[in-house]
Write a protein that holds these residues in place. Structure first.
Motif, PDB file in Angstrom:
ATOM      1  N   ALA A 156      -6.974  -0.350  -3.840  1.00  0.00           N
ATOM      2  CA  ALA A 156      -6.234  -0.063  -2.617  1.00  0.00           C
ATOM      3  C   ALA A 156      -7.178   0.009  -1.421  1.00  0.00           C
ATOM      4  O   ALA A 156      -6.859  -0.470  -0.323  1.00  0.00           O
ATOM      5  N   LEU A 177       0.828  -1.205   0.000  1.00  0.00           N
ATOM      6  CA  LEU A 177       0.000   0.000   0.000  1.00  0.00           C
ATOM      7  C   LEU A 177       0.862   1.254   0.000  1.00  0.00           C
ATOM      8  O   LEU A 177       0.522   2.252  -0.655  1.00  0.00           O
ATOM      9  N   LEU A 187      -2.972  -5.325  -7.301  1.00  0.00           N
ATOM     10  CA  LEU A 187      -1.991  -4.273  -7.000  1.00  0.00           C
ATOM     11  C   LEU A 187      -0.570  -4.814  -7.115  1.00  0.00           C
ATOM     12  O   LEU A 187       0.324  -4.146  -7.661  1.00  0.00           O
TER      13      LEU A 187
END
Length: 312
Positions: free
Chosen positions: A137, A91, A152
């Motif tokens: 996200a 992240l 991701l």
């Protein structure tokens, strides 16, 4: 790729502290060094001691955000599996990419192009066949959605995440693999590994705007503040799992959990009217029955109770 985390502060002399040691190696009982009283961690230490005596691996680190006192620590240097908790560096890299322009937050990702996971997650139940990176996200942070995480990771790449982890100075933390329904002998044994000391330090740095820069720290903290898994350390806070980013009683809470068979892990920040702490706990246990699992969960909730007492 941004600056490294500041060195984790050493314990300050005279700090109220507690230390546990892994008893299954030495055969000795875990020493208790918590000050007796409201701000001690006696119950948590006792529960960790019992788990360790039963053969579990336990690791914990709690640091006071204001004084930098290490108020609780035990085997916090030992690298253990952390399951979905390990996606926090991912992240961070995604947020850094949004900030520097190397990633477009509105870039659309097709679900059909991603390695699927059929045993968990939300996206697999949605009608939307594609979502932008920024929504992925949010899904990853709030629900640990495995397909969103895989998307991701596929878009960013392991190399970039590995470089970010190194840049942050996390020597014992790594994302080893994507999420899978079945993990075979040729796959990495775990999604991610880490230490409670590094993870507590990472969350401390996030709320102090010290991860990459203030904008990236704020973005990742915002995502994590939406996390809906409040069933472990956060259970005693009474926070609403679906709306706790603006608590009416002034609690600041961000966290990320990790769950796998025989693995429970959580790291976060809890701040109240008197003080704030960054914490991380990892418990690896034989998941032989529901009773074994609930016993591990109880330790996290005991820690939550004592963190609430410490911060209020």
């Amino acid at each position: 790729m941004g600056s490294s985390l500041p060195p984790f502060p050493e314990p300050v002399d005279g700090a109220p502290s507690a230390t546990v040691r892994r008893s299954q190696r030495s055969g000795r009982r875990l020493p208790r060094r918590a000050a007796i009283g409201r701000r001690s961690f006696v119950a948590t230490l006792k529960a960790l001691e019992e788990l360790a005596d039963a053969g579990a691996q336990v690791s914990v680190h709690v640091v006071d955000l204001d004084t930098h006192h290490h108020v609780l620590s035990g085997d916090d240097h030992v690298t253990l599996p952390i399951a979905g908790l390990g996606i926090v560096p991912l992240l961070i890299e995604v947020a850094a990419g949004f900030e520097d322009g190397s990633l477009d937050p509105l870039e659309i990702v097709e679900r059909s192009a991603i390695d699927q996971v059929a045993t968990a997650g939300i996206w697999r139940h949605l009608r939307a066949p594609a979502l932008p990176l920024t929504d992925l996200a949010v899904l990853a942070a709030t629900a640990g959605d495995p397909i969103a995480v895989n998307a991701l990771l596929q878009r960013v790449g392991h190399d970039r995440v590995r470089a970010r982890i190194e840049d942050l100075g996390l020597a014992r933390t790594a994302i080893l693999d994507r999420f899978r329904d079945d993990r075979g002998p040729d796959d990495a044994p775990h999604v991610a590994v880490g230490t409670s000391r590094e993870l507590a330090g990472l969350f401390s740095a996030l709320v102090n705007s010290a991860v990459v820069d203030a904008a990236v720290s704020a973005q990742v903290s915002e995502w994590l503040s939406l996390n809906q898994d409040l069933s472990l350390v956060a259970a005693p806070t009474g926070l609403d799992p679906f709306a706790h980013d603006h608590d009416q009683h002034g609690l600041l809470f961000i966290n990320k959990t990790g769950r796998d068979r025989g693995v429970r892990a959580e790291a976060g920040v809890l701040a109240g009217p008197r003080s704030g702490v960054a914490y991380a706990m990892i418990v690896c246990f034989d998941d032989l029955s529901i009773a074994h699992r609930l016993r591990a969960h109880d330790v996290f909730r005991l820690l939550g109770v004592e963190l609430m007492e410490y911060t209020h």
